[in-house]
Motif scaffolding. Structure first.
Motif, short mmCIF file in Angstrom:
data_model
loop_
_atom_site.label_atom_id
_atom_site.label_comp_id
_atom_site.label_asym_id
_atom_site.label_seq_id
_atom_site.Cartn_x
_atom_site.Cartn_y
_atom_site.Cartn_z
N ALA A 42 -5.20 9.93 -6.77
CA ALA A 42 -4.51 10.23 -5.51
C ALA A 42 -4.09 8.93 -4.86
O ALA A 42 -4.51 7.84 -5.26
CB ALA A 42 -5.43 11.00 -4.57
N GLU A 43 -3.23 9.07 -3.83
CA GLU A 43 -2.93 7.96 -2.95
C GLU A 43 -3.40 8.34 -1.56
O GLU A 43 -3.65 9.52 -1.28
CB GLU A 43 -1.43 7.64 -2.98
N MET A 44 -3.52 7.37 -0.68
CA MET A 44 -4.09 7.62 0.64
C MET A 44 -3.27 6.90 1.70
O MET A 44 -2.80 5.80 1.49
CB MET A 44 -5.55 7.15 0.68
N MET A 45 -3.13 7.57 2.85
CA MET A 45 -2.53 6.97 4.03
C MET A 45 -3.41 7.27 5.23
O MET A 45 -3.90 8.40 5.38
CB MET A 45 -1.14 7.54 4.29
N ALA A 46 -3.62 6.29 6.10
CA ALA A 46 -4.36 6.53 7.33
C ALA A 46 -3.53 7.41 8.26
O ALA A 46 -2.29 7.34 8.27
CB ALA A 46 -4.67 5.21 8.02
N ASP A 47 -4.19 8.24 9.02
CA ASP A 47 -3.50 9.12 9.96
C ASP A 47 -2.62 8.32 10.92
O ASP A 47 -1.53 8.77 11.29
CB ASP A 47 -4.54 9.93 10.75
N SER A 48 -3.06 7.13 11.28
CA SER A 48 -2.31 6.29 12.21
C SER A 48 -1.02 5.74 11.61
O SER A 48 -0.18 5.19 12.34
CB SER A 48 -3.19 5.13 12.68
N GLU A 49 -0.85 5.86 10.30
CA GLU A 49 0.32 5.29 9.62
C GLU A 49 1.33 6.35 9.19
O GLU A 49 2.27 6.05 8.46
CB GLU A 49 -0.15 4.51 8.38
N LEU A 50 1.16 7.59 9.66
CA LEU A 50 2.04 8.67 9.22
C LEU A 50 3.48 8.54 9.70
O LEU A 50 4.38 9.17 9.13
CB LEU A 50 1.47 10.03 9.65
N ASP A 51 3.70 7.76 10.72
CA ASP A 51 5.07 7.59 11.22
C ASP A 51 5.77 6.40 10.56
O ASP A 51 6.90 6.06 10.95
CB ASP A 51 5.05 7.40 12.75
N SER A 52 5.14 5.81 9.59
CA SER A 52 5.69 4.60 8.97
C SER A 52 6.64 4.92 7.82
O SER A 52 6.64 6.02 7.26
CB SER A 52 4.55 3.73 8.43
N GLU A 53 7.45 3.94 7.48
CA GLU A 53 8.35 4.07 6.33
C GLU A 53 7.55 4.17 5.04
O GLU A 53 7.97 4.85 4.10
CB GLU A 53 9.29 2.87 6.27
N GLU A 54 6.39 3.54 5.00
CA GLU A 54 5.55 3.60 3.80
C GLU A 54 5.12 5.02 3.50
O GLU A 54 5.09 5.44 2.35
CB GLU A 54 4.32 2.71 3.96
N PHE A 55 4.76 5.77 4.55
CA PHE A 55 4.37 7.17 4.34
C PHE A 55 5.54 7.96 3.76
O PHE A 55 5.39 8.71 2.78
CB PHE A 55 3.92 7.81 5.65
N ALA A 56 6.71 7.79 4.33
CA ALA A 56 7.90 8.49 3.82
C ALA A 56 8.14 8.14 2.36
O ALA A 56 8.43 9.02 1.53
CB ALA A 56 9.11 8.13 4.67
N ASN A 57 8.00 6.88 2.02
CA ASN A 57 8.23 6.45 0.63
C ASN A 57 7.20 7.06 -0.32
O ASN A 57 7.54 7.45 -1.44
CB ASN A 57 8.18 4.92 0.54
N LYS A 58 5.96 7.13 0.13
CA LYS A 58 4.91 7.71 -0.72
C LYS A 58 5.15 9.21 -0.94
O LYS A 58 4.94 9.73 -2.04
CB LYS A 58 3.54 7.48 -0.10
N VAL A 59 5.58 9.90 0.10
CA VAL A 59 5.87 11.34 -0.04
C VAL A 59 7.02 11.55 -1.01
O VAL A 59 6.94 12.40 -1.92
CB VAL A 59 6.21 11.96 1.34
N LEU A 60 8.08 10.79 -0.84
CA LEU A 60 9.25 10.96 -1.70
C LEU A 60 8.93 10.59 -3.16
O LEU A 60 9.40 11.24 -4.09
CB LEU A 60 10.40 10.11 -1.17
#
Length: 369
Positions: free
Chosen positions: A309-327
């Motif tokens: 799996a990959e992980m993102m902190a809840d505080s980072e959900l508005d970041s471009e990194e989160f969008a990139n990981k989802v895509l």
């Protein structure tokens, strides 16, 4: 043999207990469940054929010191009642899964020289399991790191977190048919646990245009009952968009839904991770930031380190990194294949059988004493 399973408070304590019960019953053992009368365990166990016995138990509020006295007295009264009940049932072992009710039931077993086995679902051991684990015959772990609170390492064994057979037996075809999703489509499942997750819902909603621009991608979005209306308003799906983005407040057929998915975005609770790993479901994990001792982050880290799996902190959900990981998760089939292979190394589908072996062994050793 006869076994008493006990636990309460959350479904995360009860589902692995019921998975163990299925294995024990298949081997012709007799199983009883001890829980609180008002807890989720009363409802979940009530849906099975397992006899349920209720004992009162509760925790205490640190801001109200007098509740330590009242909760302690309640536990002692329940321990006496559990002891009298066990004299009638004569179990060969008691298995505790966490929650306050397991304390009086476990205490009663110890007083009667009945072997106690503790199972810890999370990477950080809960209070009840710490208490019972000191004298337990065996302590079964999902994550090896949770054993740091047990002085006698010889009684620690990593079994994984049992998953019920209904999850393992569901098929992709059943799930796709139930959800109305083509068999050859890519499906992203988004869910934040039984209560939902406001920040996950908002972050995924903000990616609507990017996700729906991907050909053949379908999204199943379980918001949680309290978040459903707000999420629907944020998404503002047209009829055409809604044909590929299904929003629901809750889903009581998660087995089929998980099987239907190609990847998921979720919290990192014990049950969710057990089901994700048992099914080899590629995941982007967003740990609940307010979990006790931040145990969801520790839970998730074990999957990230193994590549499952990959992980993102809840505080980072508005970041471009989160969008990139989802895509990347929904478009990179090779990435998902690597995650599936890594998830298989946890062997979670065998966890219930492994735990059953530990429990039966403890009972047999107890009979020889």
């Amino acid at each position: 043999m006869k076994f008493v399973l006990t636990g309460g408070g959350t479904a995360g304590h009860i589902n692995p207990a019921l998975a163990l019960a299925e294995i024990l019953q298949e081997c012709d053992h007799e199983v009883f469940f001890a829980g609180t009368p008002q807890g989720v365990e009363a409802r979940l166990v009530g849906q099975t054929d397992i006899p349920f016995v209720a004992f009162e138990a509760s925790g205490f509020d640190r801001e109200r010191p007098h509740t330590l006295v009242t909760s302690s007295l309640k536990i002692l009264r329940s321990a006496r009642k559990a002891k009298a009940w066990m004299r009638e049932v004569r179990p060969d072992a008691v298995v505790g899964f966490g929650g306050y009710v397991s304390i009086p039931v476990g205490m009663a077993a110890e007083q009667l020289n009945v072997p106690v086995v503790v199972h810890e679902q999370n990477s950080v051991m809960g209070m009840a399991n710490k208490f019972l684990g000191k004298k337990a015959a065996a302590v079964a772990l999902t994550y090896e790191v949770a054993g740091k609170d047990i002085a006698d390492a010889s009684k620690l064994i990593v079994t994984g977190n049992p998953v019920r057979s209904s999850v393992l037996s569901a098929t992709r075809e059943q799930g796709r048919e139930m959800l109305g999703i083509p068999q050859d489509a890519t499906m992203l499942l988004v869910f934040g646990g039984s209560l939902g997750a406001r920040h996950i819902n908002a972050a995924i909603s903000s990616l609507k245009k990017q996700l729906l621009a991907i050909d053949g991608l379908y999204v199943v979005h379980i918001t949680g009952p309290k978040e459903y209306e707000a999420t629907c308003e944020e998404l503002a799906l047209t009829d055409e968009e809604a044909s590929r983005w299904t929003v629901m407040p809750y889903q009581d057929r998660m087995a089929e839904t998980l099987r239907a998915a190609d990847c998921t975005i979720s919290r990192a609770g014990a049950t969710s991770l057990a089901e994700i790993s048992a099914l080899g479901l590629p995941a982007l994990l967003v740990p609940f930031p307010y979990a006790a001792e931040d145990h969801q982050t520790t839970n998730a880290r074990a999957y990230v380190e193994r590549g499952a799996a990959e992980m993102m902190a809840d505080s980072e959900l508005d970041s471009e990194e989160f969008a990139n990981k989802v895509l990347a998760l929904v478009t990179d089939a090779d990435l998902r294949n690597r995650m599936r292979a890594a998830a298989a190394t946890f062997e979670t589908e065998n966890a219930a059988a492994k735990l059953a072996d530990v429990v039966v062994d403890a009972a047999m050793r107890g009979a020889l004493r």
